[in-house]
Design a protein around this motif. Sequence first.
Motif, PDB file in Angstrom:
ATOM      1  N   GLU A  48       0.910  -1.188   0.055  1.00  0.00           N
ATOM      2  CA  GLU A  48      -0.059   0.001   0.039  1.00  0.00           C
ATOM      3  C   GLU A  48       0.801   1.169  -0.034  1.00  0.00           C
ATOM      4  O   GLU A  48       1.525   1.638   1.127  1.00  0.00           O
ATOM      5  N   TYR A  49       0.858   1.962  -1.249  1.00  0.00           N
ATOM      6  CA  TYR A  49       1.686   3.247  -1.335  1.00  0.00           C
ATOM      7  C   TYR A  49       1.038   4.011  -2.650  1.00  0.00           C
ATOM      8  O   TYR A  49       0.706   3.406  -3.400  1.00  0.00           O
ATOM      9  N   ASN A  50       1.579   5.133  -2.420  1.00  0.00           N
ATOM     10  CA  ASN A  50       1.396   6.175  -3.553  1.00  0.00           C
ATOM     11  C   ASN A  50       2.584   6.424  -4.507  1.00  0.00           C
ATOM     12  O   ASN A  50       3.735   6.450  -3.856  1.00  0.00           O
ATOM     13  N   SER A  52       3.588   9.641  -7.446  1.00  0.00           N
ATOM     14  CA  SER A  52       2.929  10.708  -7.902  1.00  0.00           C
ATOM     15  C   SER A  52       3.001  10.443  -9.478  1.00  0.00           C
ATOM     16  O   SER A  52       3.826   9.746  -9.964  1.00  0.00           O
ATOM     17  N   LYS A  62       0.213   6.415  -9.451  1.00  0.00           N
ATOM     18  CA  LYS A  62      -0.291   4.992  -9.279  1.00  0.00           C
ATOM     19  C   LYS A  62      -0.706   4.994  -7.863  1.00  0.00           C
ATOM     20  O   LYS A  62      -0.078   5.396  -6.784  1.00  0.00           O
ATOM     21  N   GLN A  63      -1.923   4.318  -7.282  1.00  0.00           N
ATOM     22  CA  GLN A  63      -2.483   4.185  -5.843  1.00  0.00           C
ATOM     23  C   GLN A  63      -2.545   2.518  -5.531  1.00  0.00           C
ATOM     24  O   GLN A  63      -3.450   2.091  -5.894  1.00  0.00           O
ATOM     25  N   ARG A  65      -3.100  -0.250  -3.575  1.00  0.00           N
ATOM     26  CA  ARG A  65      -4.044  -0.437  -2.393  1.00  0.00           C
ATOM     27  C   ARG A  65      -4.026  -2.113  -1.998  1.00  0.00           C
ATOM     28  O   ARG A  65      -4.180  -2.671  -2.790  1.00  0.00           O
ATOM     29  N   ASP A 100      -9.908   7.205 -11.183  1.00  0.00           N
ATOM     30  CA  ASP A 100      -8.825   7.727 -10.633  1.00  0.00           C
ATOM     31  C   ASP A 100      -9.057   8.657  -9.355  1.00  0.00           C
ATOM     32  O   ASP A 100     -10.405   8.983  -9.337  1.00  0.00           O
ATOM     33  N   LEU A 104      -4.663   9.674  -9.313  1.00  0.00           N
ATOM     34  CA  LEU A 104      -3.939   8.379  -8.835  1.00  0.00           C
ATOM     35  C   LEU A 104      -5.075   7.391  -9.368  1.00  0.00           C
ATOM     36  O   LEU A 104      -6.043   7.255  -9.007  1.00  0.00           O
ATOM     37  N   TRP A 239      -0.958  -2.251 -12.997  1.00  0.00           N
ATOM     38  CA  TRP A 239      -1.008  -0.772 -12.836  1.00  0.00           C
ATOM     39  C   TRP A 239      -1.184  -0.251 -14.054  1.00  0.00           C
ATOM     40  O   TRP A 239      -1.125  -0.783 -15.075  1.00  0.00           O
TER      41      TRP A 239
END
Length: 367
Positions: A48-50, A52, A62-63, A65, A100, A104, A239
């Motif tokens: 789990e991370y974002n 930019s 990219k998000q 989850r 999105d 993201l 992704w």
Amino acid sequence: TRTASGYCECGYSVNRTSDSSFKVFTELLETDFLHSENLTGAGWTPQEYNVSHQAARGPYGKQFRVSNVVANPLRDEYSWAGSSVNGGDAGLQLWVRSNDSDGLVGAAELAAQRTDVLYGSFRIGVKMSGVQGTCAAFFWFRNDSQEIDLEFLSKQFNDSSSAVNLVLQTPLSVAAGYDASGTPEFKVEALPFRPDKEFHEYRFDWSPEKVSFYADGRWLYDMTNYSPNSPGHLVMNHWSNGDPSWSAGPPQSDAVMTVSYVKAYFNSSNPTRKEAYAARCPTFNPNSVCEIPDQTTPPDPSGANGNQTARTFFFSLDPGYSPNQTVYKSTNNTNNGAASRLAASRPASLWASAPLFVALLTWTFAL
């Protein structure tokens, strides 16, 4: 079939020990996602991370989850075909979302917990998404300049042609702005099938000399420069960042990549694991090496049309074939029922005896 208290004490080989050249790997990681619900218990961690859009180098970020990583095993834990818990194809689902959030795009990633992986043979049974606008990947990762990738762009799948992108991320790709496409360690290889129509096995074998790529057991390509030389871990993800030159998208509808299994046979950089190998194989004996069966047909879990060779083989379903290995409980949910069914189709050539070619194995045991 020989009898012994353990059958693979001295490791696993990608080819017969009677061949003029062979390599042996000491460790095993097998995950049967058709019967696995507890992913962390199976040796994997959802991420789990974002990222930019600037860092993702696309119009969207990219998000990643945890909610986009979904275990969807078969309802019947003793079967290899049938309905899944959530519907659709059984297996691990990695979702890319069509909507999105703050620029993201929702994505999914799963990373192996073992970070001591140094050389080996790595295989994934997977059905890709046919929804245009995503990138699916199975890769080994150390850092941005040491990475081995199998990458699939859904925009490249159609009825006339399909492809897989074979990639080594190297110092050259880092110097090129993290773009390997202009380096010698990048190859777009045509496939004789659509990856989104059924499950297929993709594989890479990594040694100090080269990285070799395969699809359904068929050799595709060798890369002989910049073979990584440090330990790392396995990752799979799905992704989109909207980059028209790569993932394209975002997809117009939610897109899913479904994984039926991952199998890895490798050497460990961990001193404790080296000691464990030395204890179970104090004197190398090729009779105590198990040959890894090649998956030469699409690994259809159902064994369609009576084709039992389509089923894949797991050493870890029988403790005798995984001595002193970390065998995760969720890999063995099928227990004796599945083990007996697999034993019936176990390849007769699984074991081989031959003189030991010590010089050819020096790099394996020096790690």
